[in-house]
Design an enzyme around this catalytic site. Sequence first.
Site, PDB file in Angstrom:
ATOM      1  N   TYR A  52     -73.941 -67.838  -6.467  1.00  0.00           N
ATOM      2  CA  TYR A  52     -73.072 -68.752  -5.724  1.00  0.00           C
ATOM      3  C   TYR A  52     -73.147 -70.169  -6.286  1.00  0.00           C
ATOM      4  O   TYR A  52     -72.690 -71.107  -5.653  1.00  0.00           O
ATOM      5  CB  TYR A  52     -73.462 -68.766  -4.239  1.00  0.00           C
ATOM      6  CG  TYR A  52     -73.075 -67.495  -3.489  1.00  0.00           C
ATOM      7  CD1 TYR A  52     -73.139 -66.255  -4.091  1.00  0.00           C
ATOM      8  CD2 TYR A  52     -72.653 -67.557  -2.171  1.00  0.00           C
ATOM      9  CE1 TYR A  52     -72.799 -65.102  -3.423  1.00  0.00           C
ATOM     10  CE2 TYR A  52     -72.305 -66.404  -1.480  1.00  0.00           C
ATOM     11  CZ  TYR A  52     -72.382 -65.182  -2.113  1.00  0.00           C
ATOM     12  OH  TYR A  52     -72.044 -64.032  -1.440  1.00  0.00           O
ATOM     13  N   LYS A 111     -83.461 -57.045  -7.641  1.00  0.00           N
ATOM     14  CA  LYS A 111     -82.986 -55.976  -8.525  1.00  0.00           C
ATOM     15  C   LYS A 111     -83.630 -56.201  -9.888  1.00  0.00           C
ATOM     16  O   LYS A 111     -82.955 -56.267 -10.926  1.00  0.00           O
ATOM     17  CB  LYS A 111     -81.440 -56.019  -8.590  1.00  0.00           C
ATOM     18  CG  LYS A 111     -80.794 -54.836  -9.280  1.00  0.00           C
ATOM     19  CD  LYS A 111     -80.921 -53.533  -8.526  1.00  0.00           C
ATOM     20  CE  LYS A 111     -80.301 -52.393  -9.308  1.00  0.00           C
ATOM     21  NZ  LYS A 111     -80.589 -51.071  -8.725  1.00  0.00           N
ATOM     22  N   ASP A 157     -80.571 -51.769  -3.682  1.00  0.00           N
ATOM     23  CA  ASP A 157     -79.840 -50.539  -3.334  1.00  0.00           C
ATOM     24  C   ASP A 157     -80.637 -49.677  -2.366  1.00  0.00           C
ATOM     25  O   ASP A 157     -80.133 -49.216  -1.336  1.00  0.00           O
ATOM     26  CB  ASP A 157     -79.448 -49.756  -4.599  1.00  0.00           C
ATOM     27  CG  ASP A 157     -80.539 -49.737  -5.663  1.00  0.00           C
ATOM     28  OD1 ASP A 157     -81.548 -50.435  -5.501  1.00  0.00           O
ATOM     29  OD2 ASP A 157     -80.382 -49.004  -6.660  1.00  0.00           O
ATOM     30  N   ASP A 181     -76.418 -62.598   1.471  1.00  0.00           N
ATOM     31  CA  ASP A 181     -75.110 -62.644   2.132  1.00  0.00           C
ATOM     32  C   ASP A 181     -74.729 -61.230   2.590  1.00  0.00           C
ATOM     33  O   ASP A 181     -74.316 -61.000   3.732  1.00  0.00           O
ATOM     34  CB  ASP A 181     -74.073 -63.190   1.136  1.00  0.00           C
ATOM     35  CG  ASP A 181     -72.789 -63.623   1.817  1.00  0.00           C
ATOM     36  OD1 ASP A 181     -72.714 -63.567   3.063  1.00  0.00           O
ATOM     37  OD2 ASP A 181     -71.847 -64.015   1.102  1.00  0.00           O
TER      38      ASP A 181
END
Length: 368
Positions: free
Chosen positions: A124, A173, A206, A230
């Site tokens: 972002y 991740k 995930d 988010d």
Amino acid sequence: MSYRVTLIPGDGIGPEVTAAAQVVAAATGISIDWEVVDAGERAIAGEGTPLPDSVLASIRRNRVALKGPITTPIGSGFRSVNVALRQQLDLYASVRPARAIAGEGTRFPETDLVVVREATEGLYSGVEHWVDREHSAAESVNIVTRRASDRIIRFAFDLARRDHRRRVTAVHKANILKTTGGLFQTAFREMQAKYPDIPSDERLIDNMCMQLVKKPEEYDVIVTTNLFGDILSDLCAGLAGGLGVAPGALYGDDLAVFEPVHGSAPKYAGQDKADPVAEILCVERMLRHLGETEAAERVFHAVWETIAEKKVVTYDLALPGYTQHPVPPSSCSAMAKEIARKVPLVDPHVPLLRPTGTGAGHDTHLEG
Ligand code: NAD
């Protein structure tokens, strides 16, 4: 004593839900002097810019703000006012509690999570561009710094210690994003050593999504980067009863802005239909921040009892498809009025009854 607080009504349903929140705030008897300023579409119409300097100056001056949602044009148009506000005021910690209220509107009545999201960098950061003149390829830069990672992870551990939470889980991740995710993971592992009293662990994003929809009761505080936070905070809001009941807060070192997780829901704007609870629970969080714990407890109990009683609730807690026990839906303003009526009547010292869920067992094969 009176508190001076910046109020940004926002766009879409924003003016309706912030007005509802003001009604409930007034019922606590705490004196709040609201300094109303416009950002978003209303500011463009009035001042030609979506984020006037006067808005930033007001928040810096008052150090506390209550904010409604602000619309961001999709795909083109001005940059997100929400992202700009966080970056310009260095509101680095977005805290989004997701707690099921009275077991309503959720399949997971035991949900009680807090998402702590880094709010100033990551994907972002707004650094993106076309790679070629034909606009056939584009890049976004994912900025992750050690400083921002350390301070958000420390914030999450401090929150867990202060609020007697059970566990902190870092979400990343790092198997694929080896440098950005890896940096966040390293920062987390080093911080873990400084908080040996707080159980903590890691999940890949995930796997975390799957774990949360299967057994949310096993998780507690989740700390993560901007984009994952988010997405996870909407997911957790869904587990706890929907966006209509999900409050949030943004903290910097000495500023705090309280805003719901939900957006401006333009399709409901001006209809007095939206659920005011998320914005009302922002007032509850704000009162806690101001040290007005008894008033905050009153607001929380009044919300809980109104939802548990289910006589005056908005469509998202009333209609078939949202609840197992449908009732006629009430308006946003009627629900706020009912919560405000209850604020002086509730006993904030009586423990709230936690509904019991099915509590699925612990499946170690699904972790990792
Ligand atoms: P949204 O949160 O506005 O709406 C998503 C869904 O939830 C819709 O079906 C809506 O009807 C429902 N919903 C949301 N709030 C509700 C409430 N209080 N009561 C009952 N139902 C509610 O998300 P969106 O449609 O993706 O975004 C709309 C606009 O809001 C976009 O411009 C987006 O950029 C902006 N937005 C702003 C913020 C913010 O100001 N912090 C956050 C998210 C989205």
